[in-house]
Design a protein around this motif. Structure first.
Motif, PDB file in Angstrom:
ATOM      1  N   LYS A  37       0.727  -1.267  -0.184  1.00  0.00           N
ATOM      2  CA  LYS A  37       0.147  -0.069  -0.080  1.00  0.00           C
ATOM      3  C   LYS A  37       0.827   1.184  -0.092  1.00  0.00           C
ATOM      4  CE  LYS A  37      -3.961  -0.298   1.947  1.00  0.00           C
ATOM      5  NZ  LYS A  37      -5.224  -0.353   3.072  1.00  0.00           N
ATOM      6  N   GLY A  48      -4.417   9.549   1.212  1.00  0.00           N
ATOM      7  CA  GLY A  48      -5.308   8.560   0.660  1.00  0.00           C
ATOM      8  C   GLY A  48      -4.097   7.668   0.332  1.00  0.00           C
ATOM      9  N   VAL A  50      -3.289   3.694  -2.256  1.00  0.00           N
ATOM     10  CA  VAL A  50      -3.766   2.778  -3.308  1.00  0.00           C
ATOM     11  C   VAL A  50      -2.873   1.589  -2.904  1.00  0.00           C
ATOM     12  CG1 VAL A  50      -1.814   3.751  -4.616  1.00  0.00           C
ATOM     13  CG2 VAL A  50      -3.722   2.310  -5.833  1.00  0.00           C
ATOM     14  N   ALA A  71      -8.314   0.048  -5.391  1.00  0.00           N
ATOM     15  CA  ALA A  71      -8.954   0.981  -4.296  1.00  0.00           C
ATOM     16  C   ALA A  71      -8.859   0.561  -2.991  1.00  0.00           C
ATOM     17  CB  ALA A  71     -10.513   1.395  -4.831  1.00  0.00           C
ATOM     18  N   THR A  72      -8.646   1.414  -2.219  1.00  0.00           N
ATOM     19  CA  THR A  72      -8.458   0.767  -0.680  1.00  0.00           C
ATOM     20  C   THR A  72      -8.822   1.728   0.487  1.00  0.00           C
ATOM     21  OG1 THR A  72      -6.679  -0.436   0.663  1.00  0.00           O
ATOM     22  CG2 THR A  72      -5.957   1.301  -0.509  1.00  0.00           C
ATOM     23  N   GLU A  73      -8.941   1.386   1.380  1.00  0.00           N
ATOM     24  CA  GLU A  73      -9.208   2.342   2.735  1.00  0.00           C
ATOM     25  C   GLU A  73      -8.031   2.099   3.658  1.00  0.00           C
ATOM     26  OE1 GLU A  73     -11.699   4.249   3.345  1.00  0.00           O
ATOM     27  OE2 GLU A  73     -12.675   3.876   1.494  1.00  0.00           O
ATOM     28  N   ILE A 120      -4.754   7.137  -6.578  1.00  0.00           N
ATOM     29  CA  ILE A 120      -5.752   7.528  -5.707  1.00  0.00           C
ATOM     30  C   ILE A 120      -6.533   8.560  -5.788  1.00  0.00           C
ATOM     31  CG2 ILE A 120      -5.407   9.022  -3.158  1.00  0.00           C
ATOM     32  CD1 ILE A 120      -2.546   7.763  -2.943  1.00  0.00           C
ATOM     33  N   ASP A 121      -6.327   9.546  -6.584  1.00  0.00           N
ATOM     34  CA  ASP A 121      -7.290  10.502  -7.123  1.00  0.00           C
ATOM     35  C   ASP A 121      -8.431   9.701  -8.013  1.00  0.00           C
ATOM     36  OD1 ASP A 121      -6.271  12.173  -5.342  1.00  0.00           O
ATOM     37  OD2 ASP A 121      -5.393  13.316  -6.950  1.00  0.00           O
ATOM     38  N   PHE A 123      -9.230   6.643  -7.980  1.00  0.00           N
ATOM     39  CA  PHE A 123     -10.295   5.623  -7.024  1.00  0.00           C
ATOM     40  C   PHE A 123     -11.152   6.517  -5.902  1.00  0.00           C
ATOM     41  CE2 PHE A 123      -6.693   2.625  -7.948  1.00  0.00           C
ATOM     42  CZ  PHE A 123      -7.424   1.740  -8.604  1.00  0.00           C
ATOM     43  N   ASN A 124     -10.651   7.581  -5.593  1.00  0.00           N
ATOM     44  CA  ASN A 124     -11.403   8.358  -4.675  1.00  0.00           C
ATOM     45  C   ASN A 124     -12.124   9.676  -4.738  1.00  0.00           C
ATOM     46  OD1 ASN A 124     -10.225   6.466  -2.724  1.00  0.00           O
ATOM     47  ND2 ASN A 124      -8.408   7.657  -2.146  1.00  0.00           N
ATOM     48  N   THR A 126     -10.464  12.553  -5.648  1.00  0.00           N
ATOM     49  CA  THR A 126     -10.157  13.445  -4.848  1.00  0.00           C
ATOM     50  C   THR A 126      -9.053  14.418  -5.679  1.00  0.00           C
ATOM     51  OG1 THR A 126      -8.339  11.979  -3.961  1.00  0.00           O
ATOM     52  CG2 THR A 126     -10.248  12.550  -2.607  1.00  0.00           C
ATOM     53  N   THR A 128      -5.291  15.420  -4.800  1.00  0.00           N
ATOM     54  CA  THR A 128      -4.190  15.354  -4.198  1.00  0.00           C
ATOM     55  C   THR A 128      -3.376  16.605  -4.585  1.00  0.00           C
ATOM     56  OG1 THR A 128      -4.414  13.151  -3.682  1.00  0.00           O
ATOM     57  CG2 THR A 128      -2.362  14.134  -3.120  1.00  0.00           C
TER      58      THR A 128
END
Length: 143
Positions: A37, A48, A50, A71-73, A120-121, A123-124, A126, A128
């Motif tokens: 990750k 965030g 990935v 995607a991940t949390e 990251i952006d 998937f989310n 967002t 960054t």
């Protein structure tokens, strides 16, 4: 290869003779097959992450070598790592940092052009880069 592997001494000697720079050896974490990750911190705060999955037959999960982003949390353990590391990164003036975590273990801190924000952006949803510029502007406003 483990600490008792007969090749360890020979490899260490070879690396020491071939490269002038220090080298680092880290333990192999088999859970890398479940993902490595990349977590991006902006001014010490997680923006965030990935999960980078290695392609078949490969242990490296970097996107540049064929790894696939998922995607991940962030887990509670990963948030704990960020909470401990983030303030020191910010104190040192490191606005844009990528850390790598495998199975709850911090494996790398990347401070020179860390990758991952595009994934990251995506998937989310967002922004960054916007967070990075906001953090830079905030730092300059204090000068």
């Amino acid at each position: 290869m483990g600490k008792t592997d007969a090749n360890l001494a020979a490899l260490t000697e070879l690396f020491g003779q071939v490269w002038r720079e220090p080298f680092m050896v880290q333990a192999f974490l088999p859970d890398v097959s479940k993902g490595d990750k990349r977590i991006v911190l902006v001014d010490g705060k997680p923006a965030g992450g990935v999960n980078r999955l290695p392609k078949a037959g490969e242990i490296r999960s970097n996107l540049a070598v064929g790894g696939k982003g998922a995607a991940t949390e962030l887990t509670p353990r990963e948030l704990e790592i960020c909470a401990k590391l983030g303030p020191e990164l910010a104190k040192r003036g490191l606005v844009f940092v990528g850390i790598d975590v495998i199975a709850g273990y911090l494996t790398e801190i990347n401070v020179t052009s860390p990758t991952g924000i595009v994934a990251i952006d995506a998937f989310n949803g967002t922004d960054t880069p916007g967070l990075i510029w906001d953090a830079i502007e905030a730092r300059f406003a204090k000068l």
